[in-house]
Design a protein around this motif. Structure first.
Motif, mmCIF file in Angstrom:
data_model
loop_
_atom_site.group_PDB
_atom_site.id
_atom_site.type_symbol
_atom_site.label_atom_id
_atom_site.label_comp_id
_atom_site.label_asym_id
_atom_site.label_seq_id
_atom_site.Cartn_x
_atom_site.Cartn_y
_atom_site.Cartn_z
ATOM 1 N N VAL A 55 0.902 -1.444 0.050
ATOM 2 C CA VAL A 55 0.405 -0.651 0.233
ATOM 3 C C VAL A 55 0.723 0.795 0.426
ATOM 4 O O VAL A 55 1.730 1.416 0.584
ATOM 5 C CB VAL A 55 -0.727 -0.154 1.190
ATOM 6 N N ALA A 56 0.534 1.876 -1.169
ATOM 7 C CA ALA A 56 1.531 3.705 -0.938
ATOM 8 C C ALA A 56 0.390 4.761 -1.131
ATOM 9 O O ALA A 56 -0.910 4.371 -1.557
ATOM 10 C CB ALA A 56 2.051 3.270 -2.362
ATOM 11 N N PRO A 57 1.279 5.516 -0.483
ATOM 12 C CA PRO A 57 0.332 6.755 -1.113
ATOM 13 C C PRO A 57 0.154 7.199 -2.334
ATOM 14 O O PRO A 57 1.474 6.795 -3.088
ATOM 15 C CB PRO A 57 1.660 8.016 -0.639
ATOM 16 N N VAL A 58 -1.066 7.903 -2.700
ATOM 17 C CA VAL A 58 -1.035 8.292 -4.649
ATOM 18 C C VAL A 58 0.156 9.485 -4.781
ATOM 19 O O VAL A 58 0.432 10.024 -3.724
ATOM 20 C CB VAL A 58 -2.549 8.712 -4.185
ATOM 21 N N LEU A 59 0.412 8.855 -6.320
ATOM 22 C CA LEU A 59 1.836 10.752 -5.967
ATOM 23 C C LEU A 59 1.228 11.212 -6.742
ATOM 24 O O LEU A 59 -0.633 12.217 -6.160
ATOM 25 C CB LEU A 59 2.241 9.929 -7.081
ATOM 26 N N SER A 60 2.046 12.327 -6.174
ATOM 27 C CA SER A 60 1.695 14.010 -6.911
ATOM 28 C C SER A 60 1.169 14.505 -7.669
ATOM 29 O O SER A 60 0.184 15.454 -7.951
ATOM 30 C CB SER A 60 2.935 15.175 -6.917
ATOM 31 N N THR A 61 0.771 13.074 -9.230
ATOM 32 C CA THR A 61 -0.115 13.201 -10.546
ATOM 33 C C THR A 61 -1.098 12.489 -10.039
ATOM 34 O O THR A 61 -2.053 13.182 -10.959
ATOM 35 C CB THR A 61 0.936 12.506 -11.634
ATOM 36 N N GLY A 62 -1.609 12.419 -8.709
ATOM 37 C CA GLY A 62 -3.243 11.951 -8.407
ATOM 38 C C GLY A 62 -2.871 10.529 -9.026
ATOM 39 O O GLY A 62 -4.083 10.035 -8.939
ATOM 40 N N GLU A 63 -1.971 9.716 -9.698
ATOM 41 C CA GLU A 63 -1.943 8.531 -9.855
ATOM 42 C C GLU A 63 -0.856 7.784 -9.004
ATOM 43 O O GLU A 63 -0.928 8.021 -7.748
ATOM 44 C CB GLU A 63 -1.433 8.152 -11.636
ATOM 45 N N CYS A 64 -0.832 6.127 -9.455
ATOM 46 C CA CYS A 64 -0.181 5.170 -8.078
ATOM 47 C C CYS A 64 0.814 4.286 -9.164
ATOM 48 O O CYS A 64 1.878 4.526 -8.611
ATOM 49 C CB CYS A 64 -1.057 3.906 -8.304
ATOM 50 N N LEU A 65 0.669 4.765 -10.710
ATOM 51 C CA LEU A 65 2.191 4.714 -11.356
ATOM 52 C C LEU A 65 2.696 5.075 -12.051
ATOM 53 O O LEU A 65 2.025 6.475 -12.372
ATOM 54 C CB LEU A 65 1.282 3.427 -12.359
ATOM 55 N N ILE A 66 3.691 5.034 -12.628
ATOM 56 C CA ILE A 66 4.783 6.122 -12.487
ATOM 57 C C ILE A 66 4.493 5.984 -14.449
ATOM 58 O O ILE A 66 5.142 4.427 -14.289
ATOM 59 C CB ILE A 66 6.342 6.927 -11.994
ATOM 60 N N GLY A 67 4.217 6.930 -15.530
ATOM 61 C CA GLY A 67 4.991 6.633 -17.042
ATOM 62 C C GLY A 67 3.429 6.256 -17.803
ATOM 63 O O GLY A 67 2.499 5.947 -16.926
ATOM 64 N N GLN A 68 3.979 5.580 -18.134
ATOM 65 C CA GLN A 68 3.110 5.425 -19.340
ATOM 66 C C GLN A 68 2.084 4.552 -18.818
ATOM 67 O O GLN A 68 3.343 3.328 -19.003
ATOM 68 C CB GLN A 68 3.549 5.218 -21.303
ATOM 69 N N THR A 69 1.347 4.078 -19.268
ATOM 70 C CA THR A 69 0.535 2.837 -18.390
ATOM 71 C C THR A 69 -0.021 2.485 -19.621
ATOM 72 O O THR A 69 -0.487 3.374 -20.370
ATOM 73 C CB THR A 69 0.012 2.075 -17.335
ATOM 74 N N GLN A 70 -0.953 0.718 -19.741
ATOM 75 C CA GLN A 70 -1.383 0.758 -20.779
ATOM 76 C C GLN A 70 -3.182 0.593 -20.475
ATOM 77 O O GLN A 70 -3.847 1.055 -19.680
ATOM 78 C CB GLN A 70 -1.362 -0.960 -20.176
ATOM 79 N N ALA A 71 -3.663 1.254 -21.382
ATOM 80 C CA ALA A 71 -5.033 1.876 -21.543
ATOM 81 C C ALA A 71 -5.754 0.935 -20.676
ATOM 82 O O ALA A 71 -5.956 -0.345 -21.448
ATOM 83 C CB ALA A 71 -5.136 1.945 -22.495
#
Length: 151
Positions: free
Chosen positions: A132-148
């Protein structure tokens, strides 16, 4: 916990950067990322109104069952199993399971955003780890391009 998140996000970023070959980025071992099984006091029951921490045991149970059926479960398989179990598909992110050249990746990371926390699970050759990790400052959970997730 910050180290584990850094390792998971570094691994995700490395897989997205390396496009011509399989990623050789290190993945955390289960001992680095913490135990994936629930302690006796934690219930593996979905709590839609609960926090990410409240639902981690259930998240792990769903992912571990999916991987028990197919240790190389695809990103679609992981998302579909979590969605069928009650997690909001619209709150999920997942990395690709193939490189742009069609090779299998070394790991797949799937996340579910729940409030201001993220459930993050990684399927790798070495096994399954989660946190379990905090939401990133981007509002997302993962960094970089993810699969749609458009299915």
């Amino acid at each position: 916990m910050a180290r584990r998140l850094a390792l998971l996000t570094l691994a995700a970023a490395a897989s997205l950067v390396l496009t011509a070959c399989q990623s050789s980025a290190p993945t955390p071992s289960p001992s680095e990322a913490g135990a994936t099984s629930a302690s006796p006091a934690v219930s593996a029951i979905f709590n839609p109104g609960g926090s990410a921490q409240d639902n981690k045991a259930f998240f792990d149970k769903v992912n571990e069952q999916t991987l028990a059926a197919n240790e190389k479960a695809s990103s679609n398989d992981l998302v579909n199993a979590l969605s069928a179990a009650g997690f909001d598909k619209g709150a999920m992110q997942v990395t690709a399971d193939k490189t742009p050249t069609g090779l299998d990746v070394d790991f797949v990371i799937v996340s579910v955003k729940m409030g201001n926390e993220c459930l993050i699970g990684q399927r790798a050759v070495e096994g399954y780890v989660s946190e379990v990790a905090p939401v990133l400052s981007t509002g997302e959970c993962l960094i970089g391009q993810t699969q749609a997730i458009d299915w």
